[in-house]
Design a protein around this motif. Structure first.
Motif, short mmCIF file in Angstrom:
data_model
loop_
_atom_site.label_atom_id
_atom_site.label_comp_id
_atom_site.label_asym_id
_atom_site.label_seq_id
_atom_site.Cartn_x
_atom_site.Cartn_y
_atom_site.Cartn_z
N ALA A 193 8.78 -4.33 -1.89
CA ALA A 193 7.79 -3.24 -1.88
C ALA A 193 6.42 -3.74 -2.34
O ALA A 193 5.42 -3.54 -1.65
N VAL A 194 6.37 -4.39 -3.50
CA VAL A 194 5.09 -4.91 -3.99
C VAL A 194 5.16 -6.37 -4.42
O VAL A 194 4.19 -7.11 -4.31
N ASP B 141 0.86 -1.19 0.00
CA ASP B 141 0.00 0.00 0.00
C ASP B 141 0.89 1.25 0.00
O ASP B 141 1.84 1.33 0.78
N VAL B 142 0.57 2.20 -0.86
CA VAL B 142 1.36 3.43 -0.93
C VAL B 142 0.57 4.56 -0.32
O VAL B 142 -0.62 4.73 -0.62
N THR C 137 4.55 10.13 3.27
CA THR C 137 4.59 9.38 2.01
C THR C 137 5.47 8.15 2.18
O THR C 137 6.56 8.23 2.73
N GLN C 138 4.97 6.99 1.74
CA GLN C 138 5.70 5.74 1.97
C GLN C 138 5.10 4.60 1.16
O GLN C 138 3.96 4.67 0.74
N VAL C 139 5.92 3.56 0.98
CA VAL C 139 5.37 2.26 0.56
C VAL C 139 5.26 1.46 1.84
O VAL C 139 6.27 1.15 2.48
N HIS C 140 4.06 1.16 2.25
CA HIS C 140 3.88 0.56 3.56
C HIS C 140 4.45 -0.84 3.61
O HIS C 140 4.28 -1.61 2.68
N GLU C 141 5.14 -1.14 4.69
CA GLU C 141 5.70 -2.47 4.94
C GLU C 141 6.85 -2.81 4.01
O GLU C 141 7.25 -3.97 3.91
N SER C 142 7.38 -1.83 3.28
CA SER C 142 8.47 -2.13 2.36
C SER C 142 9.75 -2.41 3.13
O SER C 142 9.91 -1.98 4.27
N THR C 143 10.67 -3.12 2.48
CA THR C 143 11.95 -3.43 3.12
C THR C 143 12.67 -2.15 3.51
O THR C 143 13.23 -2.04 4.59
#
Lengths: 139, 194
Positions: free
Chosen positions: B155-156, A36-37, A120-126
């Motif tokens: 990321a995805v 989720d972004v 602003t973020q990509v949630h749960e991204s590395t």
């Protein structure tokens, strides 16, 4: 006496398992869907909630290339300089969110649905996980 | 077996069952109102599709979205559109690249087929990766910072905890053993392929 200690051991094991279960359930709490972004370039400043873009929802309906090749979305959360003028002009989200393929721009709150002040973020991204210092409060 | 020996086990089994019940009630996917990024006061959390409803029907995984996206696509559990514009050319490639890596990890198999189902050539070439096999130095250092493969993986696409999904080609006597089904081009750690 021996019976009692075994009973105790059983309860103790049970207690540990329960605590573990509670612990894991707690980890599951407050986890947005992977990928989720959140986009908050202008939203907070404009008094709107930040945008939440769910990748999982969109990739079930469109391949990555539709947005990331044809529509020119860069692979960078917040890096696309999207604003409402461009969207109404049919660029970026506006290529679909025009009332024909997907709902149109008057449904502000369906996209602008994030918690205020979420960065602003990509949630749960590395990157998000690695960049978060140990002990920092969860965003 | 005496009663005294049985009872702790019964209690233990009961607690285990309870744990399992709690776990399954919690669900794999959080409702939008409790996912931590949606505002629970927003009207959207009542209207938008819940991840549980959509994702629980797809081939399950144990990482990322808990969905095997490539398999879901191959099995036509999902039928995502390939283009918006009639003039767009849909490009696909079925060619594997084997990347021989330094150190003890198995070599990496990069399958173009699965990637081009989702992505177009221009998404990677010639920006992120040069077209010529072996011309771009790829490192886990970059990937873990969200560059190269890490732009998507972590990321995805499936996350970077799943080492062996990429590092899948066992090394025999210091040389990767190429499975017969691999349509391959070698990418050695030093210099371009022969």
């Amino acid at each position: 006496m021996k019976k009692l200690s075994k009973l105790r051991a059983g309860f103790l094991a049970g207690l540990i398992m329960t605590l573990l279960a509670v612990f894991f359930v707690d980890i599951n709490e407050a986890q947005a869907e992977y990928g989720d972004v959140v986009i908050n370039n202008y939203s907070d400043g404009a008094g709107m909630r930040p945008v939440v873009f769910p990748h999982w929802f969109h990739r079930m309906r469109f391949r990555c290339k539709v947005c990331h090749a044809d529509l020119g979305f860069k692979f960078k959360a917040g890096g696309n300089e999207i604003n409402m003028v461009k969207i109404i002009d049919g660029q970026f989200c506006g290529a679909c969110h025009n009332g024909e393929i997907a709902w149109s721009v008057e449904n502000c709150n369906l996209c602008h649905s994030g918690k205020p002040n979420t960065p602003t973020q990509v949630h749960e991204s590395t990157v998000q996980k690695l960049a978060q210092p140990t002990g920092a409060p969860k965003k | 077996m005496t009663r005294g020996r049985l009872r702790p086990r019964v209690v233990f089994a009961f607690v285990l069952a309870l744990c399992w019940a709690i776990q399954s009630m919690a669900g794999e996917w959080m409702p939008l109102a409790r996912d931590g990024i949606h505002d629970p006061k927003s009207r959207a959390v009542k209207i938008l599709q819940q991840p549980q409803e959509a994702l629980s029907r797809l081939t399950p995984d144990n990482a990322g979205n808990q969905v095997r996206w490539v398999q879901a696509l191959d099995k036509t559990e999902i039928r995502p559109r390939e283009k918006l514009f009639a003039k767009t050319e849909v490009r696909k490639l079925d060619r594997d690249i084997i990347l021989d890596v330094k150190g003890g990890m198995p070599a990496v198999r990069f399958p173009h087929r699965q990637h081009t189902e989702w992505l177009d050539c221009v998404n990677c070439h010639d920006g992120v990766f040069k077209m010529q096999t072996g011309a771009t130095k790829i490192t886990m250092f970059n990937i873990l910072q969200g560059e190269q493969c890490g732009i998507c993986h972590g990321a995805v696409a499936f996350p970077l905890t799943e080492c062996m999904r990429c590092h899948s080609i066992a090394k025999g006597d210091k040389q990767p053993v190429i499975p017969p089904d691999v349509n391959m081009q070698m990418h050695r750690s030093r210099g371009p392929a022969p």
